[in-house]
Design an enzyme around this catalytic site. Structure first.
Site, PDB file in Angstrom:
ATOM      1  N   GLN A  78       0.842  -1.199   0.000  1.00 19.21           N
ATOM      2  CA  GLN A  78       0.000   0.000   0.000  1.00 19.21           C
ATOM      3  C   GLN A  78       0.873   1.243   0.000  1.00 19.21           C
ATOM      4  O   GLN A  78       1.295   1.722   1.047  1.00 19.21           O
ATOM      5  CB  GLN A  78      -0.944  -0.003   1.203  1.00 19.21           C
ATOM      6  CG  GLN A  78      -1.957   1.098   1.094  1.00 19.21           C
ATOM      7  CD  GLN A  78      -3.042   1.003   2.131  1.00 19.21           C
ATOM      8  OE1 GLN A  78      -3.122   0.077   2.915  1.00 19.21           O
ATOM      9  NE2 GLN A  78      -3.901   2.001   2.147  1.00 19.21           N
ATOM     10  N   PHE A  79       1.130   1.763  -1.211  1.00 18.95           N
ATOM     11  CA  PHE A  79       1.992   2.930  -1.345  1.00 18.95           C
ATOM     12  C   PHE A  79       1.387   4.163  -0.678  1.00 18.95           C
ATOM     13  O   PHE A  79       2.104   5.081  -0.291  1.00 18.95           O
ATOM     14  CB  PHE A  79       2.317   3.210  -2.816  1.00 18.95           C
ATOM     15  CG  PHE A  79       1.183   3.806  -3.606  1.00 18.95           C
ATOM     16  CD1 PHE A  79       1.063   5.183  -3.728  1.00 18.95           C
ATOM     17  CD2 PHE A  79       0.248   3.001  -4.230  1.00 18.95           C
ATOM     18  CE1 PHE A  79       0.026   5.742  -4.458  1.00 18.95           C
ATOM     19  CE2 PHE A  79      -0.792   3.540  -4.959  1.00 18.95           C
ATOM     20  CZ  PHE A  79      -0.903   4.919  -5.077  1.00 18.95           C
ATOM     21  N   THR A  80       0.067   4.204  -0.493  1.00 15.43           N
ATOM     22  CA  THR A  80      -0.569   5.383   0.085  1.00 15.43           C
ATOM     23  C   THR A  80      -0.199   5.599   1.554  1.00 15.43           C
ATOM     24  O   THR A  80      -0.472   6.671   2.103  1.00 15.43           O
ATOM     25  CB  THR A  80      -2.106   5.313  -0.057  1.00 15.43           C
ATOM     26  OG1 THR A  80      -2.590   4.152   0.602  1.00 15.43           O
ATOM     27  CG2 THR A  80      -2.519   5.296  -1.522  1.00 15.43           C
TER      28      THR A  80
END
Length: 150
Positions: A78-80
């Site tokens: 999850q890059f966010t």
């Protein structure tokens, strides 16, 4: 690296209507990788997650790890997690690693987690539009950033 660890009664990942991962009692781990992430961060974080004493013992005290209860695990990239919200209302993801750096680290993270846990770890699909469902048990949610090792 940043991780959001959720103690779950059950969790699953679905992509385009197909369930690709499903667990019962255990942990759902959302992992964000940045360019500054190192092998040492990866090793420290996997050991920390597997040994977190966040499951109840016979007295209901959070004194057992996912390993102790023979629990299951799903790891989802999850890059966010590296979103910067300092300016404006549109988050910036400039700190998140690009796929050429993030994918190998993510794969190593999963393999190291399997080594630490002593069993297969289920995953989402890197970069896919995933639907993650969970029943958070407790709720117990812990955030760990390897930049702030405590």
């Amino acid at each position: 690296m940043k991780a959001v660890i959720q103690r779950v009664a059950q969790a699953s990942v679905t992509i385009e209507g197909e369930k690709v991962a499903e667990i019962q009692k255990g942990l759902l781990v959302l992992i964000g990788i940045e360019d500054a992430s190192t092998k040492e961060d990866l090793e420290w974080l996997t050991a920390k997650i597997v040994n977190l004493r966040i499951f109840g013992d016979e007295n209901g005290v959070m004194n057992l790890s996912v390993k102790d209860i023979d629990g299951e695990m799903i790891v989802v990239s999850q890059f966010t997690l590296h979103a910067s919200t300092k300016k404006g209302n549109r988050p910036s993801y400039i700190k998140a690693s690009k796929p050429d750096i993030a994918i190998p680290l993510y794969e190593r993270f999963v393999k190291q987690m399997e080594t630490e846990l002593g069993k297969k770890v289920q995953t989402g699909v890197f970069g896919a539009d995933m639907k993650v469902a969970l029943i958070n048990d407790g709720p117990v949610t812990i955030i760990i950033d390897t930049k702030n090792k405590e």
